[in-house]
Design a protein around this motif. Structure first.
Motif, PDB file in Angstrom:
ATOM      1  N   ILE A 204      10.169   8.950  10.254  1.00 55.32           N
ATOM      2  CA  ILE A 204       9.736   8.151   8.892  1.00 55.32           C
ATOM      3  C   ILE A 204       8.212   8.357   9.003  1.00 55.32           C
ATOM      4  O   ILE A 204       7.357   8.098   9.593  1.00 55.32           O
ATOM      5  CB  ILE A 204      10.119   6.758   9.047  1.00 55.32           C
ATOM      6  CG1 ILE A 204      11.694   6.677   9.269  1.00 55.32           C
ATOM      7  CG2 ILE A 204       9.660   6.089   7.923  1.00 55.32           C
ATOM      8  CD1 ILE A 204      12.032   5.143   9.197  1.00 55.32           C
ATOM      9  N   ILE A 205       7.848   8.993   7.450  1.00 57.88           N
ATOM     10  CA  ILE A 205       6.341   9.335   7.518  1.00 57.88           C
ATOM     11  C   ILE A 205       6.219   8.336   5.855  1.00 57.88           C
ATOM     12  O   ILE A 205       6.955   8.480   4.897  1.00 57.88           O
ATOM     13  CB  ILE A 205       6.273  10.669   6.882  1.00 57.88           C
ATOM     14  CG1 ILE A 205       6.696  11.383   8.246  1.00 57.88           C
ATOM     15  CG2 ILE A 205       4.835  10.780   6.492  1.00 57.88           C
ATOM     16  CD1 ILE A 205       6.343  12.923   8.166  1.00 57.88           C
ATOM     17  N   ALA A 206       5.269   7.553   5.948  1.00 54.14           N
ATOM     18  CA  ALA A 206       4.917   6.611   4.694  1.00 54.14           C
ATOM     19  C   ALA A 206       3.557   7.303   4.289  1.00 54.14           C
ATOM     20  O   ALA A 206       2.594   8.003   4.762  1.00 54.14           O
ATOM     21  CB  ALA A 206       4.438   5.438   5.478  1.00 54.14           C
ATOM     22  N   THR A 207       3.759   7.440   3.020  1.00 52.44           N
ATOM     23  CA  THR A 207       2.543   7.892   1.972  1.00 52.44           C
ATOM     24  C   THR A 207       1.719   6.726   1.442  1.00 52.44           C
ATOM     25  O   THR A 207       2.581   5.757   0.671  1.00 52.44           O
ATOM     26  CB  THR A 207       3.016   8.968   1.018  1.00 52.44           C
ATOM     27  OG1 THR A 207       3.716  10.083   1.761  1.00 52.44           O
ATOM     28  CG2 THR A 207       1.663   9.512   0.389  1.00 52.44           C
ATOM     29  N   LEU A 208       0.434   6.402   1.587  1.00 49.27           N
ATOM     30  CA  LEU A 208      -0.112   5.433   1.339  1.00 49.27           C
ATOM     31  C   LEU A 208      -0.821   5.412  -0.347  1.00 49.27           C
ATOM     32  O   LEU A 208      -1.262   6.817  -0.397  1.00 49.27           O
ATOM     33  CB  LEU A 208      -1.310   4.996   2.073  1.00 49.27           C
ATOM     34  CG  LEU A 208      -0.980   4.877   3.662  1.00 49.27           C
ATOM     35  CD1 LEU A 208      -1.904   4.402   4.590  1.00 49.27           C
ATOM     36  CD2 LEU A 208       0.211   3.642   3.676  1.00 49.27           C
TER      37      LEU A 208
ATOM     38  N   SER B 158       0.960  -1.313  -0.092  1.00 45.21           N
ATOM     39  CA  SER B 158       0.030   0.021  -0.135  1.00 45.21           C
ATOM     40  C   SER B 158       0.762   1.291   0.028  1.00 45.21           C
ATOM     41  O   SER B 158       0.321   2.392   0.120  1.00 45.21           O
ATOM     42  CB  SER B 158      -0.920  -0.066   1.233  1.00 45.21           C
ATOM     43  OG  SER B 158      -0.186   0.116   2.366  1.00 45.21           O
ATOM     44  N   LEU B 159       2.165   1.056   0.009  1.00 46.29           N
ATOM     45  CA  LEU B 159       3.129   2.099   0.191  1.00 46.29           C
ATOM     46  C   LEU B 159       3.405   2.793  -1.251  1.00 46.29           C
ATOM     47  O   LEU B 159       4.085   2.357  -2.125  1.00 46.29           O
ATOM     48  CB  LEU B 159       4.322   1.504   0.689  1.00 46.29           C
ATOM     49  CG  LEU B 159       5.587   2.511   1.501  1.00 46.29           C
ATOM     50  CD1 LEU B 159       4.527   2.920   2.713  1.00 46.29           C
ATOM     51  CD2 LEU B 159       6.458   1.574   1.921  1.00 46.29           C
ATOM     52  N   GLU B 160       3.185   4.263  -1.141  1.00 47.20           N
ATOM     53  CA  GLU B 160       3.480   4.990  -2.516  1.00 47.20           C
ATOM     54  C   GLU B 160       5.101   5.426  -2.217  1.00 47.20           C
ATOM     55  O   GLU B 160       5.900   5.187  -3.182  1.00 47.20           O
ATOM     56  CB  GLU B 160       2.774   6.269  -2.507  1.00 47.20           C
ATOM     57  CG  GLU B 160       3.061   6.650  -3.968  1.00 47.20           C
ATOM     58  CD  GLU B 160       2.720   8.383  -3.896  1.00 47.20           C
ATOM     59  OE1 GLU B 160       1.570   8.628  -3.598  1.00 47.20           O
ATOM     60  OE2 GLU B 160       3.703   9.193  -4.568  1.00 47.20           O
TER      61      GLU B 160
END
Lengths: 79, 79
Positions: free
Chosen positions: B41-45, B23-25
């Motif tokens: 750390i920042i994940a963008t979905l 789901s990770l962009e």
């Protein structure tokens, strides 16, 4: 800002092998996807906000990412 | 988008320990800086564009980042 356009990689070439860690504001890691069949890493530089592609296969880039992750906050001493 | 405001960390808490890799962009890694004394750390979905803080000290998060880096592009077969 550099973002994925449908079906296109962001970085034209392999990217550079090194950037000064102190000059780094952030590193963006894009996994392989339907838009691009290779991992891409984009560094944003503090002073200029410039975005620069880094080579994900470069040992120096990998070491830099690992070192960033290792530098956890010192035991938080109340200020 | 989540960005550093002078002298403030982006992520309020430690962040979550896991996010579905599919789901990770992208993952943004912010080194320690004058604005924030810890790695963030920042994940963008992909689906929602939602940004989620991940725990940089979590072994699962580290493993995910390493796995992403390992998935280099297969020998580029000309399309």
């Amino acid at each position: 800002a550099l973002t994925h356009r449908r079906g296109r990689c962001i970085c034209p070439g392999q990217g550079s092998d090194f950037v000064q860690p102190q000059s780094l504001e952030k590193m963006e890691v894009f996994p392989k996807s339907s838009s691009c069949d290779r991992v891409e890493i984009i560094a944003t530089l503090k002073s200029t906000g410039e975005q620069r592609c880094l080579n994900p296969n470069s040992p120096r880039v990998k070491k830099m990412l690992t070192r960033i992750m290792k530098k956890r906050s010192a035991k938080s001493t109340s200020k």
